[in-house]
Design a protein around this motif. Structure first.
Motif, short mmCIF file in Angstrom:
data_model
loop_
_atom_site.label_atom_id
_atom_site.label_comp_id
_atom_site.label_asym_id
_atom_site.label_seq_id
_atom_site.Cartn_x
_atom_site.Cartn_y
_atom_site.Cartn_z
N MET A 182 0.85 -1.10 0.06
CA MET A 182 -0.04 0.00 0.10
C MET A 182 0.86 1.27 -0.07
N LYS A 183 1.83 1.08 0.93
CA LYS A 183 2.86 2.45 0.82
C LYS A 183 3.61 2.67 -0.50
N LEU A 184 4.00 1.45 -0.72
CA LEU A 184 5.09 1.66 -2.00
C LEU A 184 4.04 2.15 -3.16
N ARG A 185 3.14 1.70 -3.24
CA ARG A 185 2.07 1.95 -4.46
C ARG A 185 1.74 3.33 -4.52
N ILE A 186 0.95 3.82 -3.42
CA ILE A 186 0.36 5.14 -3.16
C ILE A 186 1.34 6.30 -2.59
N LEU A 187 2.12 5.85 -1.92
CA LEU A 187 2.91 7.00 -1.55
C LEU A 187 4.15 7.12 -2.26
N ASN A 188 4.99 6.18 -2.35
CA ASN A 188 6.11 6.16 -3.35
C ASN A 188 5.79 6.30 -4.67
N GLY A 189 4.95 5.60 -5.28
CA GLY A 189 4.32 5.83 -6.61
C GLY A 189 3.67 6.95 -6.68
N GLY A 190 3.19 7.71 -5.87
CA GLY A 190 2.52 9.23 -5.94
C GLY A 190 3.56 10.10 -6.05
N HIS A 191 4.76 9.99 -5.30
CA HIS A 191 5.82 10.72 -5.40
C HIS A 191 6.43 10.60 -6.92
N ALA A 192 6.65 9.47 -7.32
CA ALA A 192 7.28 9.36 -8.80
C ALA A 192 6.09 10.16 -9.74
N ALA A 193 5.06 9.96 -9.56
CA ALA A 193 3.91 10.48 -10.43
C ALA A 193 4.01 11.98 -10.56
N ILE A 194 3.98 12.84 -9.26
CA ILE A 194 4.18 14.13 -9.61
C ILE A 194 5.72 14.62 -9.65
N ALA A 195 6.54 13.95 -9.30
CA ALA A 195 7.91 14.41 -9.48
C ALA A 195 8.34 14.78 -11.03
N TYR A 196 8.01 14.03 -12.00
CA TYR A 196 8.54 14.17 -13.40
C TYR A 196 7.82 15.55 -14.03
N MET A 221 1.63 20.29 -5.20
CA MET A 221 0.15 19.78 -4.70
C MET A 221 -0.65 20.91 -4.92
N ALA A 222 -0.12 22.32 -5.00
CA ALA A 222 -1.04 23.63 -5.06
C ALA A 222 -1.23 23.76 -6.71
N THR A 223 -0.73 22.98 -7.30
CA THR A 223 -0.82 23.07 -8.92
C THR A 223 -1.96 22.23 -9.37
N PRO A 224 -3.14 22.63 -9.57
CA PRO A 224 -4.33 21.98 -9.95
C PRO A 224 -4.19 20.77 -10.91
N LEU A 225 -3.31 21.05 -12.00
CA LEU A 225 -3.16 19.99 -13.08
C LEU A 225 -2.55 18.87 -12.68
N ILE A 226 -1.33 18.96 -11.80
CA ILE A 226 -0.76 17.84 -11.24
C ILE A 226 -1.50 17.22 -10.05
N SER A 227 -2.00 17.81 -9.35
CA SER A 227 -2.94 17.24 -8.13
C SER A 227 -3.90 16.38 -8.75
N LYS A 228 -4.66 17.02 -9.64
CA LYS A 228 -5.91 16.23 -10.01
C LYS A 228 -5.48 15.03 -11.03
N TYR A 229 -4.07 15.11 -11.50
CA TYR A 229 -3.64 13.90 -12.31
C TYR A 229 -3.43 12.88 -11.31
N LEU A 230 -2.61 13.32 -9.96
CA LEU A 230 -2.45 12.38 -9.23
C LEU A 230 -3.64 11.55 -8.54
N GLN A 231 -4.78 12.53 -8.25
CA GLN A 231 -5.87 11.97 -7.49
C GLN A 231 -6.59 10.80 -8.83
N LYS A 232 -6.53 11.22 -10.17
CA LYS A 232 -7.13 10.25 -11.16
C LYS A 232 -6.11 8.93 -11.23
N LEU A 233 -5.03 9.16 -11.08
CA LEU A 233 -4.05 7.96 -11.47
C LEU A 233 -4.19 6.96 -10.34
N VAL A 234 -4.23 7.54 -8.69
CA VAL A 234 -4.22 6.84 -7.69
C VAL A 234 -5.39 6.04 -7.78
#
Length: 488
Positions: free
Chosen positions: A293-307, A321-334
């Motif tokens: 759970m942690k590897l996929r949601i937290l660590n995977g989430g970090h990778a998703a927003i980093a690049y 996270m205050a950039t809606p384009l990326i935060s909403k992308y993260l939500q959809k992905l997770v």
């Protein structure tokens, strides 16, 4: 004038800093911890500190230890402070400081002193935060690298061991000879199945030296798996000066960390353990579901927003996270591609867990950086993102968003080579990644054919199609429009 932190000045420290409720002269060591970095002092050391504050388990204090040059540096910083550390929790609602006193000694940085300490009967747990590189994993096979020159040197002359695992084996050998009960080896590193990885290393090296010793270790030593979590940025001059400004304390090695910490630990100890469940440690029979759970949601989430953040020039994670384009992308992905790959975890609601992750990522006080999240991606993606893609493909579920994560990474590698680029690729394979990423501009498959990174995904047509589509779009339309296309 700031007050220098040490045992003599504890009572003179400002009242807004929490001090130990126990007398440190009543503590005795039950644990030797190898690798006294920031994470250990923010995490394991603090759990024990909180336990000691209850008046319980005072015979489980920590003796620090290390085998590397940077361990000497940390020892030299902590010695004048009597091994005390100021831990500042970076809560957006207000910062709090606490003096952690659970470490009572730091063994001299030489092998003989460490082996002698490890042989003492009072030491019942040896814990490790030696980083992933300290486990001598073979990048190609994922197994243990028995042929590493340092490991081979220990095998040939175990009485002069220099690696962590050679030192542990030597100490266990002496305990067996002296009829002293074995200790538990407890990895606290942020790697999958960390206890199993530590066991594999110890048993493999021991078997190459003495098969009977290896059998004794396998019978008498336990290696509990654990899941550890607490975002802990590096300490610099800025943090030291901030500590002085906030609390009037001069500390050469303070720790600044988020207020959240979690420790899920397999209850598998050969020689007793402190009752850490009293201070929030979750003891379970199987850590794997929590870890995944942690590897996929937290660590995977970090990778998703980093690049995407790096490509858009965003420096700090809370700004991402205050950039809606990326935060909403993260939500959809997770919600659509990560959570569906997870088996149920007892007592956990995945959406609530993800909401907590979003809050943690958004904490402006932590000031975690995008470049840190981008580090070592050739090693991290095969652990945090590619297995989720493989799981989706196996379940015949969508992986478009995850393929976009990989495409964003590829585009970032190429961007590092562009004139006047401010992107620095912090990766051992940087030169190779840049070369293949530039080739992928005209042939997306060139990037995927790095078999040591992508494994069987190299030849998966569904993943390759999504990756190629996104990469072409990134080159022609840019990062923002490509992510917007995914969101539509």
């Amino acid at each position: 004038m700031p007050v220098k932190l040490n045992s003599q000045t504890l009572d003179t420290l400002p009242n807004q800093v929490n001090k130990p409720k126990y007398h440190r002269n009543q503590l005795s060591a039950g644990i030797i911890h190898i690798g006294v970095g920031n994470f250990h002092r923010a995490h394991q050391a603090m759990y024990l500190h909180k336990l000691f504050n209850t008046g319980d388990a005072l015979d489980w204090a920590i003796r620090g230890a290390g085998t590397k040059s940077y361990d000497v540096i940390m020892r030299d910083k902590l010695k004048p402070q009597d091994w005390l550390t100021t831990v500042v929790e970076l809560d957006a609602k207000g910062l709090t400081g606490e003096i952690c006193g659970s470490m009572i000694d730091f063994i001299e940085n030489d092998e003989a002193s460490l082996i002698a300490a490890l042989t003492q009967e009072t030491i019942r747990i040896v814990s490790l935060t030696i980083t992933e590189g300290g486990y001598y994993m073979d990048d190609k096979t994922g197994g243990f690298d028995l042929n590493h020159p340092e490991i081979q040197a220990d095998i040939k002359n175990i009485d002069q061991a220099t690696t962590v695992f050679g030192i542990l084996i030597t100490a266990l050998k002496r305990r067996r000879e002296q009829d002293i009960k074995a200790f538990t080896i407890m990895s606290c590193d942020n790697i999958p199945h960390n206890g199993n990885v530590a066991k594999r290393a110890v048993i493999t090296v021991a078997a190459a030296i003495d098969k009977k010793l290896a059998q004794w270790i396998e019978t008498h030593v336990t290696f509990p798996n654990s899941m550890v979590d607490c975002i802990t940025p590096a300490t610099s001059k800025v943090e030291r000066e901030r500590l002085t400004s906030l609390f009037g304390i001069e500390d050469q090695a303070p720790v600044f960390c988020e207020p959240f910490r979690q420790w899920v630990l397999e209850d598998n100890f050969t020689n007793g353990r402190p009752p850490l469940e009293k201070v929030g440690v979750e003891f379970v029979a199987d850590v794997a579901p929590y870890e995944l759970m942690k590897l996929r949601i937290l660590n995977g989430g970090h990778a998703a927003i980093a690049y995407p953040a790096a490509l858009l020039g965003i420096e700090l994670v809370h700004e991402v996270m205050a950039t809606p384009l990326i935060s909403k992308y993260l939500q959809k992905l997770v919600l659509e591609e990560i959570i569906p790959t997870l088996a149920p975890v007892p007592g956990v609601d995945f959406q609530e867990y993800f909401s907590l992750i979003e809050t943690r990522f958004s904490n402006p006080e932590v000031r975690d950086t995008v470049p840190r999240l981008c580090q070592d991606a050739s090693n991290r993606l095969p652990k945090f993102i590619l297995p989720i893609i493989a799981a989706n493909l196996e379940m015949q579920q969508d992986c478009k968003g995850l393929a976009l994560v990989v495409a964003l990474w590829c585009r970032l590698c190429a961007a590092a080579a562009e004139p006047k680029s401010e992107i620095a690729l912090d990766d051992q394979q940087a030169a190779r990644l840049i070369k293949q990423a530039l080739l992928a501009k005209h042939d997306a498959n060139a990037f995927l054919q790095m078999h040591d990174i992508f494994g069987t995904l190299c030849d998966n047509k569904i993943f390759a199609k999504h990756f190629g589509t996104w990469l072409t779009m990134l080159w022609t339309q840019g990062t923002a429009k490509t992510i917007t296309q995914y969101m539509d």
